[in-house]
Scaffold this motif. Structure first.
Motif, PDB file in Angstrom:
ATOM      1  N   ALA A 456       0.833  -1.211   0.000  1.00 41.53           N
ATOM      2  CA  ALA A 456       0.000   0.000   0.000  1.00 41.53           C
ATOM      3  C   ALA A 456       0.864   1.257   0.000  1.00 41.53           C
ATOM      4  O   ALA A 456       0.600   2.206  -0.746  1.00 41.53           O
ATOM      5  CB  ALA A 456      -0.928  -0.012   1.209  1.00 41.53           C
ATOM      6  N   CYS A 457       1.896   1.242   0.823  1.00 40.81           N
ATOM      7  CA  CYS A 457       2.792   2.397   0.912  1.00 40.81           C
ATOM      8  C   CYS A 457       3.490   2.655  -0.408  1.00 40.81           C
ATOM      9  O   CYS A 457       3.577   3.805  -0.874  1.00 40.81           O
ATOM     10  CB  CYS A 457       3.804   2.146   2.027  1.00 40.81           C
ATOM     11  N   GLU A 458       3.977   1.618  -1.055  1.00 37.96           N
ATOM     12  CA  GLU A 458       4.729   1.773  -2.298  1.00 37.96           C
ATOM     13  C   GLU A 458       3.825   2.140  -3.476  1.00 37.96           C
ATOM     14  O   GLU A 458       4.242   2.893  -4.359  1.00 37.96           O
ATOM     15  CB  GLU A 458       5.507   0.486  -2.597  1.00 37.96           C
ATOM     16  N   PHE A 459       2.594   1.636  -3.496  1.00 38.92           N
ATOM     17  CA  PHE A 459       1.666   2.067  -4.556  1.00 38.92           C
ATOM     18  C   PHE A 459       1.372   3.552  -4.428  1.00 38.92           C
ATOM     19  O   PHE A 459       1.368   4.298  -5.417  1.00 38.92           O
ATOM     20  CB  PHE A 459       0.365   1.265  -4.478  1.00 38.92           C
ATOM     21  N   GLU A 460       1.137   4.002  -3.206  1.00 41.21           N
ATOM     22  CA  GLU A 460       0.834   5.425  -3.001  1.00 41.21           C
ATOM     23  C   GLU A 460       2.055   6.285  -3.293  1.00 41.21           C
ATOM     24  O   GLU A 460       1.953   7.338  -3.933  1.00 41.21           O
ATOM     25  CB  GLU A 460       0.342   5.649  -1.574  1.00 41.21           C
ATOM     26  N   ARG A 461       3.235   5.860  -2.819  1.00 40.68           N
ATOM     27  CA  ARG A 461       4.447   6.643  -3.031  1.00 40.68           C
ATOM     28  C   ARG A 461       4.753   6.827  -4.510  1.00 40.68           C
ATOM     29  O   ARG A 461       5.172   7.900  -4.939  1.00 40.68           O
ATOM     30  CB  ARG A 461       5.632   5.943  -2.340  1.00 40.68           C
ATOM     31  N   SER A 462       4.525   5.766  -5.290  1.00 40.99           N
ATOM     32  CA  SER A 462       4.837   5.840  -6.721  1.00 40.99           C
ATOM     33  C   SER A 462       3.811   6.624  -7.513  1.00 40.99           C
ATOM     34  O   SER A 462       4.066   7.006  -8.658  1.00 40.99           O
ATOM     35  CB  SER A 462       4.917   4.413  -7.287  1.00 40.99           C
ATOM     36  N   GLY A 463       2.631   6.826  -6.923  1.00 38.60           N
ATOM     37  CA  GLY A 463       1.588   7.570  -7.611  1.00 38.60           C
ATOM     38  C   GLY A 463       0.789   6.752  -8.607  1.00 38.60           C
ATOM     39  O   GLY A 463      -0.071   7.302  -9.305  1.00 38.60           O
ATOM     40  N   VAL A 464       1.019   5.418  -8.673  1.00 42.24           N
ATOM     41  CA  VAL A 464       0.304   4.620  -9.675  1.00 42.24           C
ATOM     42  C   VAL A 464      -1.087   4.219  -9.215  1.00 42.24           C
ATOM     43  O   VAL A 464      -1.932   3.852 -10.034  1.00 42.24           O
ATOM     44  CB  VAL A 464       1.088   3.350 -10.056  1.00 42.24           C
ATOM     45  N   GLY A 465      -1.342   4.279  -7.904  1.00 42.65           N
ATOM     46  CA  GLY A 465      -2.651   3.866  -7.438  1.00 42.65           C
ATOM     47  C   GLY A 465      -2.699   3.727  -5.936  1.00 42.65           C
ATOM     48  O   GLY A 465      -1.790   4.183  -5.222  1.00 42.65           O
ATOM     49  N   THR A 466      -3.762   3.097  -5.451  1.00 43.69           N
ATOM     50  CA  THR A 466      -3.952   2.903  -4.015  1.00 43.69           C
ATOM     51  C   THR A 466      -4.368   1.466  -3.741  1.00 43.69           C
ATOM     52  O   THR A 466      -5.042   0.831  -4.556  1.00 43.69           O
ATOM     53  CB  THR A 466      -5.045   3.836  -3.464  1.00 43.69           C
ATOM     54  N   PHE A 467      -3.939   0.983  -2.595  1.00 48.76           N
ATOM     55  CA  PHE A 467      -4.378  -0.334  -2.146  1.00 48.76           C
ATOM     56  C   PHE A 467      -4.927  -0.194  -0.739  1.00 48.76           C
ATOM     57  O   PHE A 467      -4.289   0.376   0.144  1.00 48.76           O
ATOM     58  CB  PHE A 467      -3.230  -1.348  -2.144  1.00 48.76           C
ATOM     59  N   GLU A 468      -6.127  -0.724  -0.533  1.00 50.49           N
ATOM     60  CA  GLU A 468      -6.778  -0.664   0.774  1.00 50.49           C
ATOM     61  C   GLU A 468      -7.302  -2.044   1.137  1.00 50.49           C
ATOM     62  O   GLU A 468      -7.773  -2.788   0.267  1.00 50.49           O
ATOM     63  CB  GLU A 468      -7.935   0.331   0.761  1.00 50.49           C
ATOM     64  N   TYR A 469      -7.221  -2.390   2.397  1.00 47.84           N
ATOM     65  CA  TYR A 469      -7.806  -3.631   2.891  1.00 47.84           C
ATOM     66  C   TYR A 469      -8.260  -3.406   4.323  1.00 47.84           C
ATOM     67  O   TYR A 469      -7.808  -2.465   4.999  1.00 47.84           O
ATOM     68  CB  TYR A 469      -6.817  -4.791   2.802  1.00 47.84           C
ATOM     69  N   GLU A 470      -9.165  -4.256   4.795  1.00 49.42           N
ATOM     70  CA  GLU A 470      -9.693  -4.146   6.149  1.00 49.42           C
ATOM     71  C   GLU A 470      -8.877  -5.044   7.069  1.00 49.42           C
ATOM     72  O   GLU A 470      -8.991  -6.268   7.009  1.00 49.42           O
ATOM     73  CB  GLU A 470     -11.165  -4.546   6.183  1.00 49.42           C
ATOM     74  N   ARG A 471      -8.062  -4.437   7.913  1.00 47.67           N
ATOM     75  CA  ARG A 471      -7.203  -5.225   8.804  1.00 47.67           C
ATOM     76  C   ARG A 471      -8.023  -6.103   9.737  1.00 47.67           C
ATOM     77  O   ARG A 471      -7.618  -7.243  10.042  1.00 47.67           O
ATOM     78  CB  ARG A 471      -6.319  -4.259   9.624  1.00 47.67           C
TER      79      ARG A 471
END
Length: 555
Positions: A456-471
């Motif tokens: 999730a952190c790396e997708f957001e940092r790169s600007g390509v997208g977002t990843f979310e999940y329910e812990r």
């Protein structure tokens, strides 16, 4: 030569240089490797060429928790070729880190290294018909191969790793003729190993007892014996062989059947990729050698060490099939038709929730609303899967939204309490049946969570997208289908310490000079990888070891 066990005269004593118990991927690979070197090889296979209900019933047993583990007679086929009759063909090697003793993965560490197995992987790849031993995108597709996600570049997350797919190769169909023609190999069908009998001092094998369902009994005497009957059956054969070793062979320290592992797996969260759908290569690609391949996400090995997490990969996947909100005709069609699918695949189309007529009607509406997609999918499936010699591996739908779930496949921490034991029930041959008590731990779930957090952190940092999940629901997502995929691992684990393992670095049972185990039972850890490729590689390694032993005796 292939014969029926019923053709052997009752009370006979057969002799061979090597006796292999089980003709699945490991046993057949070993027999093929040993032929042509002057040795006589006898392979004992419980089943025949086709499925037989009475033979399959010998695999029956109990499970401690039916929600966590399938019945023991599921996911396994007791027949010539073993479970290669039903496997999906997904192939990839273990990673170097999998062989390391990692302080954050309790009871990890192999007595051999990745480099010890590496020389056998290319031949294993050929035997399972997965093409060249190339498991990164650049080597498989060339330096100009497009990335998994255009614009995503991370020092922490690998996207160039690939998995290859076998045809999938049914070892019975593919290698039957070679074994029939081999002058130094005899395969006996319908021949069930009912026990390994040791010499009085417990240091050597005196004989292997064999029985047929028709009541015929005979025995085998040989220089070396290999149990290659699968992760659950290996434990049963060792535990029932207790005429000399009271607790069972190799079980002086109560390790046989313990540390039982599968994989931690499930569909998790939502990845949303920015930009056009052409930015993502989420489906199957065909390598220059004609093999279906697929990319995966994983943490780099330094990052795994830094975070102290177990190994895990993830594939880009479609939405949960059971939820009609996906509005996809193909997925709804699969859900409605799940009763027509094999047990192994239909199980993953259940979500444990009550599904009334309203739920089914929404799926039916999806089908009616998308007739073109349904027809296109059926056509593709018939020609690329049903009728094809090299089958399209699985369902991958056209990317229309750039929204994916992550299909997680993770290493399980070995637990001593996770185990296979004997029951008081007996099968038609008089052998005690097994009980499977598969367990996982919070560390398994936490490792996946911390890995997903990096994604999730790396997708957001790169600007390509977002990843979310329910812990809060991650554990439910990862245990929804229980122990994943029939990967029966670790019940006769390899190690250098007799107090914590069953076999040594050569797969020889501790304390018994001429008894060996082949297959995933010897794996000390489960890796992120499906086990078949490594099962075959280790079987080839063991075959070469036995060949060297025989040659040394011959002088």
């Amino acid at each position: 030569m292939i014969r029926e066990g019923s053709s052997i005269a009752a009370g006979s004593v057969l002799r061979a240089d090597v006796c292999i118990v089980g003709a699945g991927a490991a046993g057949i690979s070993m027999a093929l490797r040993l032929t042509g070197h002057g040795m006589s090889v006898l392979v004992l296979e419980s089943g025949g060429f086709e499925h037989d209900d009475s033979t399959q019933a010998l695999y029956g047993g109990r499970v401690a928790d039916a929600k966590l583990h399938s019945p023991p007679d599921k996911y396994r086929h007791r027949r010539f070729g073993g479970s290669t009759a039903i496997w999906g063909g997904r192939s990839m090697p273990f990673d170097p880190i999998d062989f390391e003793a990692r302080p954050y993965v309790p009871d990890s560490g192999w007595p051999i290294s990745f480099e010890d197995v590496l020389p056998f992987y290319p031949d294993a790849n050929l035997l399972i018909e997965a093409g060249r031993f190339q498991y990164d995108a650049e080597s498989a597709f060339g330096p100009d191969a497009p990335p998994l996600i255009d614009g995503f570049d991370s020092p922490r997350v690998r996207t160039e790793g690939i998995e290859r797919f076998s045809t999938p190769t049914n070892f019975a169909l593919r290698y039957r003729r070679r074994l029939e023609l081999a002058p130094d190999v005899t395969v006996l069908l319908g021949a069930n190993c009912t026990g390994i009998r040791l010499a009085a001092d417990g240091k050597t094998v005196r004989r292997v007892d064999v029985a047929t369902l028709a009541g015929n009994r005979f025995s085998v005497e040989c220089a070396d014996t290999v149990i290659a009957s699968g992760g659950l059956e290996v434990a049963r054969i060792l535990l029932v062989s207790r005429d000399v070793a009271a607790a069972g062979i190799g079980n002086a320290h109560d390790n046989v059947g313990r540390y039982y592992m599968c994989h931690i797996a499930g569909n998790v969260g939502t990845l949303t990729v920015n930009g056009p759908v052409s930015r993502v290569r989420h489906g199957y690609e065909i390598s220059p050698d004609g093999i279906y391949c697929r990319r995966r996400l994983s943490l780099t090995e330094p990052e795994q060490h830094r975070l102290g997490v177990a190994n895990m990969i993830a594939r880009l996947h479609f939405a949960r099939i059971t939820d009609p909100a996906h509005r996809n005709a193909v997925l709804s069609g699969l859900f409605i038709a799940r009763s027509l699918l094999s047990y192994e695949y239909a199980k993953r189309l259940q979500d444990g929730a009550t599904q009334g007529w309203g739920h089914k009607l929404r799926h039916l509406w999806n089908i009616v609303s998308g007739p073109y997609d349904a027809v296109s999918f059926v056509t593709h499936w018939i020609f690329k899967r049903t009728l094809a010699q090299r089958k399209f591996p699985s369902i991958v739908l056209r990317n229309r939204t750039n929204r994916f779930s992550l299909d997680v496949h993770g290493e399980q921490v070995p637990l001593r309490e996770s185990r296979v034991t004997l029951t008081d029930d007996v099968d038609a041959l008089g052998m005690p049946r097994i009980q499977v008590d598969w367990r996982y731990c919070q560390l398994d779930i936490d490792s996946v969570a911390r890995t997903l957090d990096v994604f999730a952190c790396e997708f957001e940092r790169s600007g390509v997208g977002t990843f979310e999940y329910e812990r809060d629901r991650l554990e439910d997502d990862l245990t929804l289908f229980g122990a994943y995929g029939g990967h029966h691992i670790g019940t006769a684990r390899m190690g250098s310490d007799v107090r914590t393992s069953v076999v040594d670095a050569d797969c020889r049972v501790h304390g018994v000079e001429d008894l060996f185990v082949a297959g995933s039972a010897v794996f000390p850890t489960s890796s992120q990888a499906n086990p078949t490729l490594t099962v075959v590689a280790l079987a080839l390694r063991l075959a070469d070891h036995l060949k060297s032993r025989w040659q040394a005796v011959q002088g």
